[in-house]
Design a protein around this motif. Sequence first.
Motif, PDB file in Angstrom:
ATOM      1  N   CYS A  82       2.684  21.685  64.435  1.00 54.30           N
ATOM      2  CA  CYS A  82       3.406  21.588  63.164  1.00 54.30           C
ATOM      3  C   CYS A  82       3.222  22.779  62.221  1.00 54.30           C
ATOM      4  O   CYS A  82       4.058  23.021  61.367  1.00 54.30           O
ATOM      5  N   GLY A  83       2.130  23.505  62.338  1.00 54.00           N
ATOM      6  CA  GLY A  83       1.920  24.668  61.476  1.00 54.00           C
ATOM      7  C   GLY A  83       1.402  24.357  60.087  1.00 54.00           C
ATOM      8  O   GLY A  83       1.216  25.276  59.281  1.00 54.00           O
ATOM      9  N   CYS A  93      -6.167  24.307  63.210  1.00 54.36           N
ATOM     10  CA  CYS A  93      -6.585  23.104  63.937  1.00 54.36           C
ATOM     11  C   CYS A  93      -6.939  23.433  65.378  1.00 54.36           C
ATOM     12  O   CYS A  93      -7.473  22.607  66.085  1.00 54.36           O
ATOM     13  N   GLY A 149      -1.662  18.271  60.034  1.00 52.72           N
ATOM     14  CA  GLY A 149      -0.552  17.418  60.429  1.00 52.72           C
ATOM     15  C   GLY A 149      -0.779  16.812  61.794  1.00 52.72           C
ATOM     16  O   GLY A 149      -1.006  15.620  61.933  1.00 52.72           O
ATOM     17  N   CYS A 150      -0.754  17.644  62.800  1.00 56.80           N
ATOM     18  CA  CYS A 150      -0.712  17.132  64.170  1.00 56.80           C
ATOM     19  C   CYS A 150      -2.024  17.308  64.921  1.00 56.80           C
ATOM     20  O   CYS A 150      -2.255  16.629  65.916  1.00 56.80           O
ATOM     21  N   CYS A 204      -1.451  23.669  59.198  1.00 59.91           N
ATOM     22  CA  CYS A 204      -2.821  24.169  59.049  1.00 59.91           C
ATOM     23  C   CYS A 204      -2.885  25.692  59.056  1.00 59.91           C
ATOM     24  O   CYS A 204      -3.970  26.258  59.132  1.00 59.91           O
TER      25      CYS A 204
HETATM   26  S1  FES Z   1      -2.271  20.597  62.189  1.00 63.36           S
HETATM   27 FE1  FES Z   1      -0.347  20.829  63.180  1.00 63.36          FE
HETATM   28  S2  FES Z   1      -0.517  22.854  63.934  1.00 63.36           S
HETATM   29 FE2  FES Z   1      -2.451  22.514  63.113  1.00 63.36          FE
END
Ligand code: FES
Lengths: 295, 172
Positions: free
Chosen positions: B60-61, B75, B54-55, B63
Amino acid sequence: MKPAPFDYLTPTSVDETLAVLREHEDDAKVLAGGQSLVPMLNFRLARPEVLVDINRVAGLAGIGVEDGTLRIGAMTRHRALETHLSSADGAWALLHEAVGHVGHAHIRSRGTVGGSLAHADPSAELPAAVSALGATLVVQSADGTREVAPEDFFEGFFTTSLAADELLTEIRVPAWPAGTRSSFLEVCRRRGDFAQVAVAAVVTLTDGRVTQAGVGLAGAAPGTVQARSVVDGLLGREPDAGTIAELAANFAADLDPPPDSHGPAEYRRHLARHLLVRALTKATRPAGATRASVA
Amino acid sequence: MDVEERTVADQADLRERTIRVTVNGTTYERTVSVRRSLVDFVREDLELTGSHVGCEHGVCGACTVLMDGEPIRACLMLAVQADGAELTTVEGLAPLSGEDLHPVQQAFWDHHGLQCGFCTSGILLTAYDFLRDKHGATEDEIRHAISGNLCRCTGYQGIVRSIQAADQTWER
Ligand code: FES
Ligand code: FES
């Protein structure tokens, strides 16, 4: 959102790490838990030529008590510290409370105590906690070891006195006398965020008077700060509500926190003042007493 | 061994490494660029695309995977750092061939714990880790446990209900 190229080194001993840091100095960046550095690499805010990953260095992680001093290896994960200190009381309970505010469980699995301190985010919890506790930061280089007090380690906005060839290897938290209590309070927008303001307070009472104290704040200034005037004002006194309120108000009035998107400087001063009152009240009232009103 | 010698001799190639990682019980050996993130490695090199990106900065969690049993942000790790580690991704929760979902997955199915599904693998692993050593979790504890995972669709109500249900149905 991908890191720029770097050379990747994985030393396995402290000596080897120190030799590598001496060799590369400012071109190198130390990778500990990576919870702050990896985002900076991904954003390319950090573009080191050499990444020195110390996750495989032997002997840098671990928690123990020696001669009454709590010794925390710099690579100790937040989660390990949280678990280890889950039944601590007195001064060291402060670390348990503080580390519980660091990010989320996922972050604490990887994030390290030394990494948080060396990163010196002005809103981070652990720098405020070790400042209040009067901990000693053990710093090594190829030339030897120096022991640094928090006020000489944290120099401001993401800045410490660590030289490019130095490594933070251990944190030593002294024993505090019987009759010591502590409190860590934080206000943040969402659970797991960095503090808007956090206050770490440790107070020792002997026969009702303050004989030793330490107070650290996160988010209240461009760097981690200690509330010296509050500590000096408390020493030798009975910490009644009036004294605490006056010391907190005077200290907060002198703060000059940077305004940001979460609120103006005045808001952070307000938080600092009231969190100081609450934390000091909690750390000086007998267990079970109700919270003082903080209107 | 002399330090200089070691850094030069043992780490001749500083931009690429061969690593060995066990994911959901299968051991993979791959040569990767040292700047590849663990989540990119899992998705692109191992083609396990259940973990999402996501980020890419830990917010965002999406991953979330388990490494050596603990939830992490994939990530925020380089793939090379996982050399020797054991990972569980969402694909490891239920066997691919089987009909049955893991009880946590089944609860999400039954209680509308997802809409678009982007956050779901991360939330499933977070919930799995949380429920493993927690019985009878309160709503507040559940919300705390998933506070590191963002969902843009559900408003979290269905997610919380799903985790409450899994708490009852998962025999552990
Ligand atoms: S991609 Fe968002 S926390 Fe790892
Ligand atoms: S279901 Fe769409 S982001 Fe959570």
